[in-house]
Scaffold this active site. Structure first.
Site, PDB file in Angstrom:
ATOM      1  CB  SER A   9      -0.895   0.028   1.239  1.00 64.59           C
ATOM      2  OG  SER A   9      -1.421   1.333   1.390  1.00 64.59           O
ATOM      3  CG  HIS A  34      -3.977  -1.610  -1.470  1.00 63.81           C
ATOM      4  ND1 HIS A  34      -5.093  -2.371  -1.756  1.00 63.81           N
ATOM      5  CD2 HIS A  34      -4.342  -0.793  -0.448  1.00 63.81           C
ATOM      6  CE1 HIS A  34      -6.079  -2.040  -0.934  1.00 63.81           C
ATOM      7  NE2 HIS A  34      -5.648  -1.071  -0.135  1.00 63.81           N
ATOM      8  CG  ASP A  36      -5.149   2.435   1.029  1.00 67.19           C
ATOM      9  OD1 ASP A  36      -6.098   1.646   0.955  1.00 67.19           O
ATOM     10  OD2 ASP A  36      -3.996   2.102   1.379  1.00 67.19           O
ATOM     11  CG  MET A  38      -8.372   7.176   2.886  1.00 66.24           C
ATOM     12  SD  MET A  38      -7.347   7.281   4.355  1.00 66.24           S
ATOM     13  CE  MET A  38      -6.594   5.638   4.326  1.00 66.24           C
ATOM     14  CG  HIS A  67      -9.359   0.206  -0.229  1.00 65.24           C
ATOM     15  ND1 HIS A  67      -8.731  -0.001   0.982  1.00 65.24           N
ATOM     16  CD2 HIS A  67     -10.689   0.182   0.034  1.00 65.24           C
ATOM     17  CE1 HIS A  67      -9.636  -0.150   1.931  1.00 65.24           C
ATOM     18  NE2 HIS A  67     -10.836  -0.032   1.394  1.00 65.24           N
ATOM     19  CG  MET A  69     -11.312   3.294   2.482  1.00 60.86           C
ATOM     20  SD  MET A  69      -9.731   3.261   3.322  1.00 60.86           S
ATOM     21  CE  MET A  69      -8.648   3.352   1.895  1.00 60.86           C
ATOM     22  CG  MET A 138     -11.651  -2.665   5.525  1.00 63.96           C
ATOM     23  SD  MET A 138     -10.185  -2.289   4.523  1.00 63.96           S
ATOM     24  CE  MET A 138      -9.137  -1.452   5.702  1.00 63.96           C
ATOM     25  CG  ASP A 176      -6.314  -2.834   3.243  1.00 64.98           C
ATOM     26  OD1 ASP A 176      -5.169  -2.604   3.669  1.00 64.98           O
ATOM     27  OD2 ASP A 176      -7.000  -1.999   2.615  1.00 64.98           O
TER      28      ASP A 176
HETATM   29  C1  DX5 Z   1      -6.316   1.543   5.747  1.00 67.67           C
HETATM   30  C2  DX5 Z   1      -5.903   1.244   4.324  1.00 67.67           C
HETATM   31  C3  DX5 Z   1      -4.811   0.244   4.246  1.00 67.67           C
HETATM   32  C4  DX5 Z   1      -3.522   0.708   4.850  1.00 67.67           C
HETATM   33  C5  DX5 Z   1      -2.753  -0.486   5.303  1.00 67.67           C
HETATM   34  O1  DX5 Z   1      -7.409   2.363   5.742  1.00 67.67           O
HETATM   35  O2  DX5 Z   1      -6.989   0.735   3.596  1.00 67.67           O
HETATM   36  O3  DX5 Z   1      -4.607  -0.181   2.905  1.00 67.67           O
HETATM   37  O4  DX5 Z   1      -2.755   1.466   3.947  1.00 67.67           O
HETATM   38  O5  DX5 Z   1      -1.652  -0.044   5.991  1.00 67.67           O
HETATM   39  P1  DX5 Z   1      -0.897  -0.923   7.082  1.00 67.67           P
HETATM   40  O6  DX5 Z   1      -0.359  -2.115   6.365  1.00 67.67           O
HETATM   41  O7  DX5 Z   1       0.151   0.012   7.594  1.00 67.67           O
HETATM   42  O8  DX5 Z   1      -1.914  -1.292   8.137  1.00 67.67           O
HETATM   43 ZN    ZN Z   2      -6.557  -0.228   1.601  1.00 65.40          ZN
END
Ligand code: DX5
Ligand code: ZN
Length: 219
Positions: A9, A34, A36, A38, A67, A69, A138, A176
């Site tokens: 990620s 990956h 993320d 948000m 991903h 969010m 998650m 994840d």
């Molecule tokens: C959290 C994200 C994850 C995050 C994982 O909201 O969806 O993908 O980046 O990070 P680590 O591996 O540090 O928990």
């Molecule tokens: Zn993620």
């Protein structure tokens, strides 16, 4: 026996030197990127948006696993397809008409993923699992990297695996949050196919070695 995958990620990468970290992943044994996204509404944090995804896509040579969010993700499905996403994952909790959203993602040619928050039961996918290409469980509450792994994820993974088999679905199981060399093997043993790892990879002294070791652990 299908191959098990690692998806670093980029949330934990050095944003001031993203190209360096992208090249590291390109050259490493990692399988996917990956990403993320948000929105500060669905989760209490804002990460990065389209211009950054575009810049990443320009250099990344592996599958882009995006991903989302964000609330109301339907608004941006074609945008992410145009940016080069290969897999687009939306949150179950953010979709009023999940079936329609999944169809819209697949209509663009992308694979459709559905993410479940830690409190959301895998049973809720009973009627949609046949349509889904990937389920992202998650294993932390979404919003931040570097959190601790929630142990109940093992049970959820094996329950989801059973549901996938019973329904004859092809969905992959992605885990994840808080993934590391200690929980990776057990996750694969309970049915996981893809492990996302952010902090464990990028905060280590030698990220590409860490990826290599993770691959070894889950092989
Ligand atoms: C959290 C994200 C994850 C995050 C994982 O909201 O969806 O993908 O980046 O990070 P680590 O591996 O540090 O928990
Ligand atoms: Zn993620």
């Amino acid at each position: 026996m299908n191959q098990k995958l690692i998806a670093p990620s980029l949330l934990a990468a050095d944003f001031a030197n993203l190209q360096y970290d992208i090249e590291m992943v390109n050259k490493s044994e990692a399988d996917w990127f990956h990403l993320d996204i948000m929105d500060g509404v669905f989760v209490p944090n804002i990460s990065f948006g389209m211009p950054v995804v575009k810049a990443i896509a320009k250099h990344a040579k592996k599958t882009l696993d995006v991903h989302l969010m964000i609330i109301d993700p339907d608004r941006y499905i074609t945008t992410f397809a145009d940016l080069g996403a290969n897999i687009l994952t939306v949150h179950y909790e953010a979709c009023t008409h999940l079936h329609r959203t999944i169809q819209a993602i697949k209509a663009t040619g992308m694979k459709a993923g559905v993410a479940l928050n830690p409190h959301t039961s895998v049973k809720l996918l009973e009627d949609s699992i046949k349509e889904i290409d990937l389920v992202c469980l998650m294993s932390v509450n979404p919003g931040f990297g570097g959190q601790s792994f929630i142990e109940n994820t093992y049970q959820k993974t094996s329950d989801l695996k059973k549901l996938i088999e019973r329904k004859d679905s092809n969905a992959l199981i992605e885990i994840d949050g808080g993934v590391n060399a200690t929980n990776a093997k057990k996750l694969i043993g309970t049915g996981a196919d893809v492990l996302v790892a952010g902090s464990f990879v990028f905060k280590s002294d030698n990220p590409s070695e860490t990826i290599k070791n993770l691959k070894k652990v889950i092989a």
